[in-house]
Every structure is written in C-alpha cells, then in structure tokens.
Design a protein around this motif. Structure first.
Motif, short mmCIF file in Angstrom:
data_model
loop_
_atom_site.label_atom_id
_atom_site.label_comp_id
_atom_site.label_asym_id
_atom_site.label_seq_id
_atom_site.Cartn_x
_atom_site.Cartn_y
_atom_site.Cartn_z
N ASN A 176 65.90 33.62 79.99
CA ASN A 176 66.43 34.08 81.29
C ASN A 176 65.36 34.76 82.14
O ASN A 176 65.67 35.67 82.90
N TRP A 177 64.12 34.33 81.96
CA TRP A 177 63.03 34.86 82.76
C TRP A 177 62.79 33.98 83.97
O TRP A 177 63.05 32.78 83.96
N GLY A 178 62.23 34.60 85.00
CA GLY A 178 61.72 33.84 86.12
C GLY A 178 60.28 33.42 85.86
O GLY A 178 59.85 33.36 84.71
N SER A 179 59.54 33.18 86.90
CA SER A 179 58.18 32.68 86.72
C SER A 179 57.12 33.77 86.77
O SER A 179 55.97 33.52 86.46
N ASP A 180 57.49 35.00 87.15
CA ASP A 180 56.52 36.09 87.25
C ASP A 180 56.70 37.05 86.10
O ASP A 180 57.81 37.55 85.85
N LEU A 181 55.61 37.33 85.40
CA LEU A 181 55.63 38.32 84.33
C LEU A 181 54.28 39.01 84.24
O LEU A 181 53.26 38.47 84.67
N VAL A 182 54.29 40.21 83.67
CA VAL A 182 53.08 41.00 83.55
C VAL A 182 53.29 41.99 82.40
O VAL A 182 54.42 42.36 82.09
N SER A 183 52.21 42.38 81.73
CA SER A 183 52.32 43.36 80.65
C SER A 183 51.85 44.72 81.14
O SER A 183 50.97 44.82 82.00
N VAL A 184 52.44 45.78 80.56
CA VAL A 184 52.07 47.15 80.92
C VAL A 184 51.91 47.96 79.64
O VAL A 184 52.63 47.78 78.66
N ARG A 185 50.95 48.88 79.67
CA ARG A 185 50.69 49.77 78.54
C ARG A 185 51.33 51.12 78.85
O ARG A 185 50.96 51.80 79.81
N THR A 186 52.33 51.53 78.05
CA THR A 186 53.10 52.72 78.37
C THR A 186 53.09 53.78 77.27
O THR A 186 53.31 54.96 77.56
N GLY A 187 52.91 53.39 76.02
CA GLY A 187 53.08 54.33 74.92
C GLY A 187 54.52 54.46 74.48
O GLY A 187 54.81 55.11 73.48
N CYS A 188 55.44 53.85 75.22
CA CYS A 188 56.85 53.86 74.82
C CYS A 188 57.10 52.76 73.79
O CYS A 188 56.45 51.72 73.83
N GLY A 189 58.08 52.96 72.94
CA GLY A 189 58.49 51.90 72.02
C GLY A 189 57.31 51.36 71.21
O GLY A 189 56.64 52.09 70.48
N LEU A 190 57.05 50.06 71.36
CA LEU A 190 55.93 49.42 70.66
C LEU A 190 54.59 49.69 71.34
O LEU A 190 53.56 49.22 70.86
N GLY A 191 54.59 50.40 72.45
CA GLY A 191 53.35 50.74 73.14
C GLY A 191 53.07 49.89 74.35
O GLY A 191 52.51 50.35 75.34
N TRP A 192 53.44 48.60 74.28
CA TRP A 192 53.26 47.66 75.39
C TRP A 192 54.59 46.94 75.65
O TRP A 192 55.34 46.65 74.71
N GLN A 193 54.86 46.67 76.92
CA GLN A 193 56.04 45.92 77.30
C GLN A 193 55.67 44.81 78.28
O GLN A 193 54.60 44.85 78.92
N THR A 245 58.31 38.21 95.62
CA THR A 245 57.26 37.30 96.07
C THR A 245 55.93 37.54 95.36
O THR A 245 55.05 36.68 95.42
N ALA A 246 55.77 38.68 94.69
CA ALA A 246 54.53 38.96 93.96
C ALA A 246 54.81 39.99 92.88
O ALA A 246 55.60 40.92 93.07
N LEU A 247 54.17 39.81 91.72
CA LEU A 247 54.23 40.77 90.63
C LEU A 247 52.89 40.73 89.91
O LEU A 247 52.54 39.74 89.28
N TRP A 248 52.12 41.81 90.04
CA TRP A 248 50.80 41.91 89.44
C TRP A 248 50.68 43.23 88.70
O TRP A 248 51.29 44.22 89.08
N GLY A 249 49.85 43.27 87.68
CA GLY A 249 49.62 44.50 86.95
C GLY A 249 48.63 45.40 87.66
O GLY A 249 47.77 44.96 88.42
N ASP A 250 48.76 46.72 87.43
CA ASP A 250 47.75 47.67 87.90
C ASP A 250 46.41 47.34 87.27
O ASP A 250 46.33 46.73 86.20
N SER A 251 45.35 47.78 87.92
CA SER A 251 44.01 47.53 87.37
C SER A 251 43.80 48.21 86.03
O SER A 251 43.03 47.73 85.20
N ASP A 252 44.50 49.35 85.79
CA ASP A 252 44.33 50.03 84.51
C ASP A 252 45.39 49.63 83.49
O ASP A 252 45.39 50.12 82.37
N GLY A 253 46.31 48.75 83.87
CA GLY A 253 47.30 48.22 82.94
C GLY A 253 48.46 49.12 82.63
O GLY A 253 49.30 48.79 81.78
N THR A 254 48.60 50.27 83.30
CA THR A 254 49.67 51.22 82.98
C THR A 254 50.92 51.04 83.83
O THR A 254 51.92 51.73 83.61
N GLY A 255 50.88 50.17 84.79
CA GLY A 255 52.03 49.93 85.66
C GLY A 255 51.89 48.58 86.32
O GLY A 255 51.04 47.77 85.95
N ALA A 256 52.73 48.34 87.31
CA ALA A 256 52.70 47.05 88.00
C ALA A 256 53.03 47.26 89.47
O ALA A 256 53.64 48.26 89.86
#
Length: 422
Positions: A333-350, A388-399
């Motif tokens: 049930n995903w669309g075509s835009d996805l990105v990973s983020v480093r949070t420290g929550c849960g498994l550390g990455w989502q 219309t756009a979904l990109w990760g932050d340059s440091d990977g902690t958000g989007a």
C-alpha cells in the motif's frame, strides 16, 4: 505520488442473568464503587499527563509570558478536551508560566491532542523568537484499548510547514545557525531566505539558466554541503554554489548521477533527463549490484554487516537489494515516493512512504523493516493534496515533503520529523 503504468514517459500518480432481589443492593453498591474507582483512575491519568507535559513545556520556555493554543485531533469529546485544557493551564501556572495574548508573549505554544492505536499522544510545539521550534510530547494510555503487544513503541510523524508558494517547489533545505536560512529549489531559480522577526524573508534569488525545456513532471534535488552551501541536481543539469559571502551559483549540463542519500550514503543513480524517474543504473553500486529496474525513489537501511536498499520501481513493485540478492515484493500500500530517516526510535531507522488517504489528499506513514517485511509504526500523516516531492534531509535525520493543496493549488513545503513513542 507517481503511479506504475500510464505511458512510456510519465506515469499517473497512485491514489484500502438476572440477579435475585436479595442480592441487588450489594451488587449495586459494588457497581457504584467500581465506576467511582474507574473515574478516579481516569482523572488521575489526565493529571499525570498534564503535569508531565507542563514540565516539558516549562523546560523549553522557562518561566514567563506564553501564548497557548490547543487543538484536538483525537477521539476525545469536548468535555475531556476542556478538562485537559484547564488542567494543563493549572499545571503550567504552578511552574511559573503566565498566559498572555500572542503579541505580548515571549513564546507561543501549540498543543495538539492526537492518538494512535494504543495511546493518546499529546504534542506541544514551542516557538521562541528566531529559534527553531522545539517539540515535546507525552503519551498516556487509552482507556479500554485491547492489550496487544507490539514489537516497537508507536511513533508519530511531526509536520512543520516551512513555506507556501504558487510556484512549484522541487526541494527545500534549512540551514541552522545563529540565524536560520532556508533554500528553496524552484523550476527557474534557487531562492534563499532568512528567518527574522518571526517570518521568512527573502535575501537572494539565483536564476537557473537551462538550454532545454524541462520535462513535464519536473523533479529536482537540493543537497546541503559542508565546504560550500549547496548542490542542485536537475534533469540534464548540475549547479554548485560558491563558498563566498556574496553567494553565486555555477550551472552546467551534466548527466552525472544524483545522490540517493545525504551524508549517510555515497550511492548515486542516473536520472532520465526527459522523464520523471531514475534509469536504474547505480554508481558505484551496492557491492556487486550495479543495476536495478527503473525506479522513482530509494531508501537505505543500515544493517550490522551491509546496507539494505529499498527501491520503489516504475512497475509498481518494491525491490530489496543487499549487494548479493534482489528480492521483489508487491507494494505494501505504498506510493512511489519513499525515504529513510535516522531517528533512534524503535529499530533506529524508519522508512517514510507515501500512500492514499480517505479524502482528496495523500499521506505519509512510517514503517520499520526488520526482515524484509515492512511494518507500520505510525499513523499516516495527512496532507491536503498530492505529494509532489519527498526527499531526505542532508543529514538523514528527517525529510522534506512538498504537497500541492487541492483547494488553493499552492505548493506547501514541510519538514517531517519522527517523535519517539516513549
């Protein structure tokens, strides 16, 4: 959110016993006592959460004059919301916070009452001067919820609206410092603004000169750098800013690969210059794997001994590449835009992935992937239109997410961050 199969160049966007009379008085008394106990416990639960949130807000604002707003996005009724509002005001007053109008306040606090499948989630967003907003949160159990065990605490996606514009926004970056700066990538320019007097004020606009017309569904990427301010990737074009005080930008035709991550990854991919997706050629590759099917977006999840890459391909599938194998699964049930983020929550990455909402807009939801099986770990964050756009932050902690409002037609740029459930 881009779809799977519309035509050769552009793909449409994807939008699932009766008791005896002699015993009745004793039973009735027991029932009354039970209900009284439940009411006392529930009230106590509110007080604990109110006290916790008040302490966290006061730690962010310090004692002084504050303007407070409260919004209910949960299933709580008006009486509960009013009780929580009064309790929160009382608790804040006990820690030295005074309440005034917004024009007299040293800080503004917006409290949102929300919920997930297990708990009520109360989030307070604190704004002080030109500083970046601080976000604090408390979680309190929902009464009567099913006792179901989950592998990870529920997370929450927090949206911060950065900018609204009639011109299409391709990407956005925020530079934190003594003064916050924002960089907007638009089809014909790169716009620099600074945060001053409580709002973004434009400082400079750098034109993008290109010899070829842009594709219809234009995409672009803005990457913040350490030795200079930013790089810009556009179909068939690359731009680099200078490192001088008076900022300039050098652009030239290029078919170099676009980076698929920020500082956390050196993997790049070649973008089709006349289309809206990546060709599938990777640089330098994922160990021995140098190609994948043409794709819209990718996300990287680090493992102990390798990196797992997830690709949303144009044929409507999800590919997991680990340097050795290529596992294909149908989109969950995903669309075509996805990105990973480093949070420290849960498994550390989502993984943040677009999806469909029940209304006219689209959603973004957080997932964790423990063993090639995506599991939702947040409620969907809703938007008032198409993503219309979904990109990760340059440091990977958000989007950074951009949505076109279905009512106004304007483009709205948001920063997305994940708040841990506990």
């Amino acid at each position: 959110m881009r779809g799977a199969n519309a035509n050769a160049i552009y793909n449409a966007r994807i939008r699932l016993m009766r008791a005896s009379s002699s015993r009745f008085p004793r039973a009735a008394c027991f029932l009354v006592l039970l209900l009284m106990h439940a009411a006392i416990v529930l009230a106590s639960d509110w007080r604990v959460a109110e006290e916790q949130l008040a302490r966290k807000i006061a730690a962010a604002t310090g004692p002084g004059a504050v303007a407070l707003g409260l919004q209910n996005r949960s299933s709580l009724g008006r009486p509960d919301v009013e009780e929580i509002r009064r309790g929160l005001l009382t608790e804040l007053a006990t820690v030295g916070v005074r309440f005034v109008n917004a024009d007299q306040a040293a800080a503004t606090v917006q409290v949102t009452l929300s919920e997930n499948l297990q708990d009520y989630v109360w989030v307070a967003e604190v704004h002080q001067g030109n500083n970046e907003a601080a976000v604090v949160m408390v979680v309190t159990a929902r009464a009567g919820r099913a006792a179901v065990e989950h592998s990870a605490a529920p997370l929450m996606i927090h949206k911060t609206l950065l900018w609204t514009d009639e011109t299409r926004i391709l990407d956005v970056g925020v530079v934190n410092g003594s003064t916050q700066h924002m960089i907007l990538l638009e089809p014909e320019s790169v716009v620099l603004s600074k945060f001053q007097d409580g709002r973004w004020q434009q400082e400079q606009s750098l034109p993008l000169s290109h010899s070829h017309p842009w594709p219809r569904d234009l995409r672009g990427r803005l990457i913040l750098r350490k030795d200079h301010l930013f790089d810009v990737y556009l179909p068939g074009m690359f731009c680099r800013s200078t490192a001088t005080a008076l900022l300039t930008m050098n652009c030239y035709e290029s078919d170099d690969p676009w980076p698929l991550g920020g500082d956390q990854s050196s993997l790049g991919a070649f973008f089709a210059p006349t289309r809206n997706f990546f060709t599938g050629a990777l640089s330098p590759g994922i160990e021995k794997q140098t190609t994948v099917k043409a794709f819209y977006s990718a996300a990287m999840l680090p493992r102990d001994r390798y990196k797992l890459w997830i690709f949303s391909t144009v044929d409507g599938q999800i590919h997991f590449l680990d340097g050795v194998s290529d596992q294909t699964v149908a989109k969950p049930n995903w669309g075509s835009d996805l990105v990973s983020v480093r949070t420290g929550c849960g498994l550390g990455w989502q993984v943040l992935a677009t999806g469909n909402s029940n209304g006219t807009g689209e959603t973004i939801q957080a997932f964790e992937v423990a063993d090639r099986e995506p599991v939702a770990v947040s409620q969907p964050a809703e938007f008032d239109g198409e993503i219309t756009a979904l990109w990760g932050d340059s440091d990977g902690t958000g989007a950074m997410a951009v949505a076109q409002n279905a009512e106004t037609g304007k483009y709205e740029a948001y920063r997305l961050s994940i708040i841990c459930g506990q």
